[in-house]
Structures are given as C-alpha cells and as structure tokens.
Design a protein around this motif. Structure first.
Motif, PDB file in Angstrom:
ATOM      1  N   ASN A 156       0.838  -1.202   0.000  1.00 27.13           N
ATOM      2  CA  ASN A 156       0.000   0.000   0.000  1.00 27.13           C
ATOM      3  C   ASN A 156       0.869   1.247   0.000  1.00 27.13           C
ATOM      4  O   ASN A 156       1.879   1.315   0.705  1.00 27.13           O
ATOM      5  CB  ASN A 156      -0.901   0.027   1.238  1.00 27.13           C
ATOM      6  N   HIS A 157       0.449   2.259  -0.772  1.00 29.11           N
ATOM      7  CA  HIS A 157       1.187   3.516  -0.812  1.00 29.11           C
ATOM      8  C   HIS A 157       0.819   4.372   0.394  1.00 29.11           C
ATOM      9  O   HIS A 157      -0.336   4.395   0.822  1.00 29.11           O
ATOM     10  CB  HIS A 157       0.870   4.279  -2.106  1.00 29.11           C
ATOM     11  N   VAL A 158       1.818   5.077   0.937  1.00 26.41           N
ATOM     12  CA  VAL A 158       1.631   5.908   2.126  1.00 26.41           C
ATOM     13  C   VAL A 158       1.939   7.360   1.780  1.00 26.41           C
ATOM     14  O   VAL A 158       3.041   7.677   1.331  1.00 26.41           O
ATOM     15  CB  VAL A 158       2.551   5.455   3.287  1.00 26.41           C
ATOM     16  N   GLU A 159       0.969   8.247   1.993  1.00 29.68           N
ATOM     17  CA  GLU A 159       1.148   9.674   1.732  1.00 29.68           C
ATOM     18  C   GLU A 159       1.251  10.486   3.021  1.00 29.68           C
ATOM     19  O   GLU A 159       2.095  11.354   3.166  1.00 29.68           O
ATOM     20  CB  GLU A 159      -0.029  10.222   0.897  1.00 29.68           C
ATOM     21  N   VAL A 160       0.366  10.232   3.980  1.00 30.08           N
ATOM     22  CA  VAL A 160       0.265  11.057   5.182  1.00 30.08           C
ATOM     23  C   VAL A 160       1.479  10.825   6.087  1.00 30.08           C
ATOM     24  O   VAL A 160       1.786   9.682   6.454  1.00 30.08           O
ATOM     25  CB  VAL A 160      -1.040  10.743   5.950  1.00 30.08           C
ATOM     26  N   VAL A 161       2.169  11.913   6.435  1.00 24.38           N
ATOM     27  CA  VAL A 161       3.416  11.792   7.184  1.00 24.38           C
ATOM     28  C   VAL A 161       3.197  11.164   8.558  1.00 24.38           C
ATOM     29  O   VAL A 161       4.041  10.389   9.045  1.00 24.38           O
ATOM     30  CB  VAL A 161       4.105  13.171   7.307  1.00 24.38           C
ATOM     31  N   GLN A 162       2.067  11.462   9.203  1.00 23.43           N
ATOM     32  CA  GLN A 162       1.801  10.855  10.514  1.00 23.43           C
ATOM     33  C   GLN A 162       1.626   9.343  10.397  1.00 23.43           C
ATOM     34  O   GLN A 162       2.026   8.594  11.299  1.00 23.43           O
ATOM     35  CB  GLN A 162       0.553  11.486  11.142  1.00 23.43           C
ATOM     36  N   HIS A 163       1.040   8.885   9.303  1.00 21.03           N
ATOM     37  CA  HIS A 163       0.896   7.452   9.091  1.00 21.03           C
ATOM     38  C   HIS A 163       2.254   6.807   8.811  1.00 21.03           C
ATOM     39  O   HIS A 163       2.506   5.667   9.222  1.00 21.03           O
ATOM     40  CB  HIS A 163      -0.072   7.184   7.944  1.00 21.03           C
ATOM     41  N   ALA A 164       3.122   7.534   8.114  1.00 18.95           N
ATOM     42  CA  ALA A 164       4.477   7.025   7.889  1.00 18.95           C
ATOM     43  C   ALA A 164       5.206   6.834   9.219  1.00 18.95           C
ATOM     44  O   ALA A 164       5.934   5.852   9.411  1.00 18.95           O
ATOM     45  CB  ALA A 164       5.249   7.986   6.990  1.00 18.95           C
ATOM     46  N   SER A 165       4.992   7.750  10.152  1.00 25.02           N
ATOM     47  CA  SER A 165       5.591   7.620  11.477  1.00 25.02           C
ATOM     48  C   SER A 165       5.009   6.427  12.228  1.00 25.02           C
ATOM     49  O   SER A 165       5.736   5.699  12.919  1.00 25.02           O
ATOM     50  CB  SER A 165       5.370   8.908  12.274  1.00 25.02           C
ATOM     51  N   ASP A 166       3.696   6.203  12.097  1.00 27.91           N
ATOM     52  CA  ASP A 166       3.060   5.036  12.731  1.00 27.91           C
ATOM     53  C   ASP A 166       3.715   3.742  12.269  1.00 27.91           C
ATOM     54  O   ASP A 166       3.932   2.818  13.060  1.00 27.91           O
ATOM     55  CB  ASP A 166       1.573   4.995  12.385  1.00 27.91           C
ATOM     56  N   ILE A 167       4.022   3.674  10.987  1.00 31.87           N
ATOM     57  CA  ILE A 167       4.639   2.476  10.415  1.00 31.87           C
ATOM     58  C   ILE A 167       6.090   2.347  10.852  1.00 31.87           C
ATOM     59  O   ILE A 167       6.549   1.270  11.257  1.00 31.87           O
ATOM     60  CB  ILE A 167       4.540   2.527   8.873  1.00 31.87           C
ATOM     61  N   ALA A 168       6.811   3.458  10.794  1.00 30.90           N
ATOM     62  CA  ALA A 168       8.237   3.432  11.130  1.00 30.90           C
ATOM     63  C   ALA A 168       8.473   3.002  12.572  1.00 30.90           C
ATOM     64  O   ALA A 168       9.450   2.300  12.864  1.00 30.90           O
ATOM     65  CB  ALA A 168       8.852   4.809  10.884  1.00 30.90           C
ATOM     66  N   ARG A 169       7.604   3.397  13.486  1.00 30.83           N
ATOM     67  CA  ARG A 169       7.830   3.033  14.891  1.00 30.83           C
ATOM     68  C   ARG A 169       7.740   1.516  15.088  1.00 30.83           C
ATOM     69  O   ARG A 169       8.473   0.947  15.918  1.00 30.83           O
ATOM     70  CB  ARG A 169       6.871   3.781  15.809  1.00 30.83           C
ATOM     71  N   LEU A 170       6.875   0.850  14.339  1.00 25.11           N
ATOM     72  CA  LEU A 170       6.804  -0.611  14.437  1.00 25.11           C
ATOM     73  C   LEU A 170       8.044  -1.256  13.826  1.00 25.11           C
ATOM     74  O   LEU A 170       8.590  -2.232  14.369  1.00 25.11           O
ATOM     75  CB  LEU A 170       5.539  -1.119  13.738  1.00 25.11           C
ATOM     76  N   GLN A 171       8.495  -0.719  12.695  1.00 21.14           N
ATOM     77  CA  GLN A 171       9.717  -1.239  12.078  1.00 21.14           C
ATOM     78  C   GLN A 171      10.908  -1.085  13.019  1.00 21.14           C
ATOM     79  O   GLN A 171      11.713  -2.011  13.181  1.00 21.14           O
ATOM     80  CB  GLN A 171       9.989  -0.497  10.771  1.00 21.14           C
ATOM     81  N   ILE A 172      11.007   0.072  13.657  1.00 25.42           N
ATOM     82  CA  ILE A 172      12.118   0.344  14.568  1.00 25.42           C
ATOM     83  C   ILE A 172      12.083  -0.598  15.769  1.00 25.42           C
ATOM     84  O   ILE A 172      13.120  -1.123  16.205  1.00 25.42           O
ATOM     85  CB  ILE A 172      12.074   1.814  15.019  1.00 25.42           C
ATOM     86  N   LEU A 173      10.900  -0.831  16.317  1.00 26.65           N
ATOM     87  CA  LEU A 173      10.796  -1.721  17.473  1.00 26.65           C
ATOM     88  C   LEU A 173      11.127  -3.160  17.101  1.00 26.65           C
ATOM     89  O   LEU A 173      11.659  -3.911  17.930  1.00 26.65           O
ATOM     90  CB  LEU A 173       9.400  -1.627  18.094  1.00 26.65           C
ATOM     91  N   MET A 174      10.827  -3.552  15.863  1.00 26.76           N
ATOM     92  CA  MET A 174      11.221  -4.897  15.429  1.00 26.76           C
ATOM     93  C   MET A 174      12.726  -4.986  15.183  1.00 26.76           C
ATOM     94  O   MET A 174      13.313  -6.056  15.306  1.00 26.76           O
ATOM     95  CB  MET A 174      10.434  -5.299  14.179  1.00 26.76           C
ATOM     96  N   GLU A 175      13.350  -3.887  14.841  1.00 25.72           N
ATOM     97  CA  GLU A 175      14.793  -3.883  14.607  1.00 25.72           C
ATOM     98  C   GLU A 175      15.595  -3.807  15.909  1.00 25.72           C
ATOM     99  O   GLU A 175      16.568  -4.543  16.096  1.00 25.72           O
ATOM    100  CB  GLU A 175      15.171  -2.687  13.734  1.00 25.72           C
ATOM    101  N   TYR A 176      15.196  -2.908  16.791  1.00 26.65           N
ATOM    102  CA  TYR A 176      15.982  -2.629  17.991  1.00 26.65           C
ATOM    103  C   TYR A 176      15.337  -3.134  19.279  1.00 26.65           C
ATOM    104  O   TYR A 176      16.040  -3.445  20.243  1.00 26.65           O
ATOM    105  CB  TYR A 176      16.163  -1.119  18.174  1.00 26.65           C
TER     106      TYR A 176
END
Length: 353
Positions: A175-195
């Motif tokens: 899915n394409h992501v435009e809204v910056v706040q939604h991009a942050s929602d996604i990134a925080r999950l990616q970061i928690l899975m990484e670190y």
C-alpha cells in the motif's frame, strides 16, 4: 467512522450516560474534535493487565520479511466483519516470555521526526525528560534530516543522543503511504522490530523510570473502552504483538485517522487475545482528557510514567492562552504543565517569582 459529539450537556447528564457516551466522545476528541472539559479526570490506580505465561517458540521475524511474505497477499473484503488472524496465529508461541523477572526490553529510547524539522522548546523538554527520567543507554532520533536551532543544540550535548538517518516509509505491505503521521506510525513498528526499546511521540513528557514496564514483552497505554494509544510503546524486538500489529497494515487506509494505528489492531488482535500485551489503563498518559487537566488545571502528575501532551491539539481543543511555551512563561504558570516543565528545565516544580 462512528462520530458522536457532546455539547451543551449538564454535568448530571454526563454522569447519567457516561457508560455509553464517554468512550466515544473521548475517542472523537483525539481525532480532531473538541474535548468536553467537564469530563472528570479518571482514576489511574487500577491495572487490569493479565500477562500470559512464558512461551517458547520461533525466532524473531523482521518487518522486511513480513513485507515479502504478506505484501502481495490478496486482501479480504469487509475486514471489520471477519478475523484477519487464525486462533493459532493469535496464540502462536515465540522465544521470549511475556513477563519476566529480568528486563525483556532494552533501555533504548526512540523518537521519530519526519517532515517539519523545526524544533521547539517543548520538543527539547520532552526529549530531555526521557533522558533525565529513563536514563537510556541510547536515545535515538530517527529522521530524514537532522533538526536544527538553539533548542536542538542544547540536546546535542547529551552523551547518549544519536541521530539515525532513516527514510520516511512510502509503502507498507503493498500500500502507498502519503500522510506523514501514518508514515511515522509504520516506522515506529519497524524500529521496534529492529531494535526493541521504548518509542515515544515527540510531545510525550516522561515523569518516572520505565523499569517495571521493561519486564514485559510489550506494554501499551490502553484506556478502558478505547483503542490503544500508539504514542508510547515499550517492546522487546521479539514481541509477538508487534508482528501481528504490522501485518494489519495490509489493510492500510491512508484516509482514515487512527484506523491502522489504533482501531484495527485493537479490534483484530487485542480484543481476541489481550494477554499479548501488558495493559496500562492510564499511567502511560495517553488518555485524551489529560489535555485539559494538564494545561488548564492541576493534577497529581507524578503518579504517571509519562503524559502525552497532545500539544498541537491544544488550539482546537482547549482555550489555552499560551501559544508556545518557553523558559520565561513557564516560570509562573500555575498548572500541571507549568509544574512539570519547571521540574524538568529548572529542577524544581515550584513557581519562580
């Protein structure tokens, strides 16, 4: 989207209908509506967490693996009426216990800054509060470009602070992501899975250590009759809930505020297996009624681990006479926020004359 707006209601009517109306009014307020300031500040001393037993099982799954595995899976229709996960998936064991006498979550704090790089006094105050009261081994600021300005320069002296350059997500599970706040929602999950570690929104003020919460696989603020608050997330990088949470983004809706961040994971995962997380009803400070009481009144803020300030929502939600806070106007500010700000910045919560 269910939309209920409360206005011109007498106090006795609020208490009469509070069981049915209160949860939805608060949820609406957190998504753009105006908060009803007559609502009482809830009691925060109850914790209904019920951790699952220690489980053994598979190794950690990365978000990149999930992208490859689920990014092209055909989407189901009317996902609100069906289950996205099998019972086996919701109960699937993993290789860490859900609660332990030892720390499961590393003492690392994460902030994300995409888009606007302006850095305010309150931004500095919040990051500084995390450093003072959590004392993390590392304090990461994930961003596309490093912030700048005098308040950012003050923070750069912190030995544990580190800038991590990270591209803003533009796609998630097909899915394409435009809204910056939604991009942050996604990134925080990616970061928690990484670190693993502690994720905090940029306007979260930390009040006391998170050590107790770091002994759970995943901790989240989840007020009664509301969806989870993703403004504060404490997770092991092996947490089962993070993986399931991320997978719900296969049904990403960029036009719906907080649908993927809070509503869908609560309904599809935690309503069915709440034991995947340690539930904090109010002490993680994500309850929206705190906005009014923090900026317009006083309350016992020291009982909280942290408080999400909803700082950018003040203008549309409350009649705060102060536009932007600074070191001068907090000196005589006789509110809960004034006390907290002085305590963090000056080292004492008392009014400064």
């Amino acid at each position: 989207m269910l939309f209920i707006k409360i206005c011109f209601i007498k106090r006795w009517q609020i208490f009469l209908f509070i069981g049915a109306v209160f949860p939805f009014a608060i949820w609406h307020a957190s998504h753009g509506g105006r908060i009803d300031n007559s609502l009482p500040l809830p009691d925060i001393d109850t914790d209904i967490s019920k951790p699952a037993d220690a489980l053994d099982g598979a190794a950690k799954v990365s978000w990149k693996t999930l992208e490859r595995q689920y990014g092209t899976v055909p989407k189901l229709q009317n996902v609100d009426d069906i289950s996205l996960f099998t019972e086996e998936e919701l109960q699937r064991p993993r290789d860490v216990p859900s609660v332990s006498d030892e720390f499961l979550v590393p003492n690392i704090v994460h902030f994300i800054r995409f888009g606007n790089m302006s850095f305010s006094f309150v931004d500095m105050l919040c990051i500084n509060s995390a450093w003072q009261n959590i004392r993390p081994e590392k304090l990461y600021v994930h961003c596309e470009n490093e912030p700048s300005g005098k308040w950012w320069n003050q923070l750069k002296a912190l030995s544990s602070l580190e800038v991590v350059y990270r591209a803003r997500p533009t796609d998630v599970l097909g899915n394409h992501v435009e809204v910056v706040q939604h991009a942050s929602d996604i990134a925080r999950l990616q970061i928690l899975m990484e670190y693993g570690g502690i994720y905090l929104d940029n306007d979260v003020l930390v009040i006391r250590p998170f050590d107790k919460l770091r002994k759970y696989e995943f901790s989240v603020g989840w007020p009664k009759n509301q969806f989870i608050g993703n403004q504060v997330l404490i997770a092991s990088k092996y947490a089962r809930f993070t993986e399931l949470y991320y997978r719900t983004y296969r049904y990403f809706n960029d036009t719906a505020w907080y649908y993927n961040a809070g509503e869908l994971p609560t309904k599809q995962i935690l309503w069915k297996n709440p034991d995947l997380v340690h539930r904090e009803l109010l002490k993680l400070g994500v309850h929206t009624s705190l906005l009014y009481y923090t900026f317009m009144k006083k309350h016992n803020w020291r009982r909280f681990y942290c408080i999400h300030l909803f700082y950018r929502q003040r203008e549309s939600s409350i009649d705060d006479p102060i536009g932007e806070h600074d070191p001068e106007n907090i000196k005589t500010l006789d509110t809960a926020f004034g006390e907290m700000a002085r305590w963090i910045y000056y080292g004492d919560s008392k009014i400064i004359y």
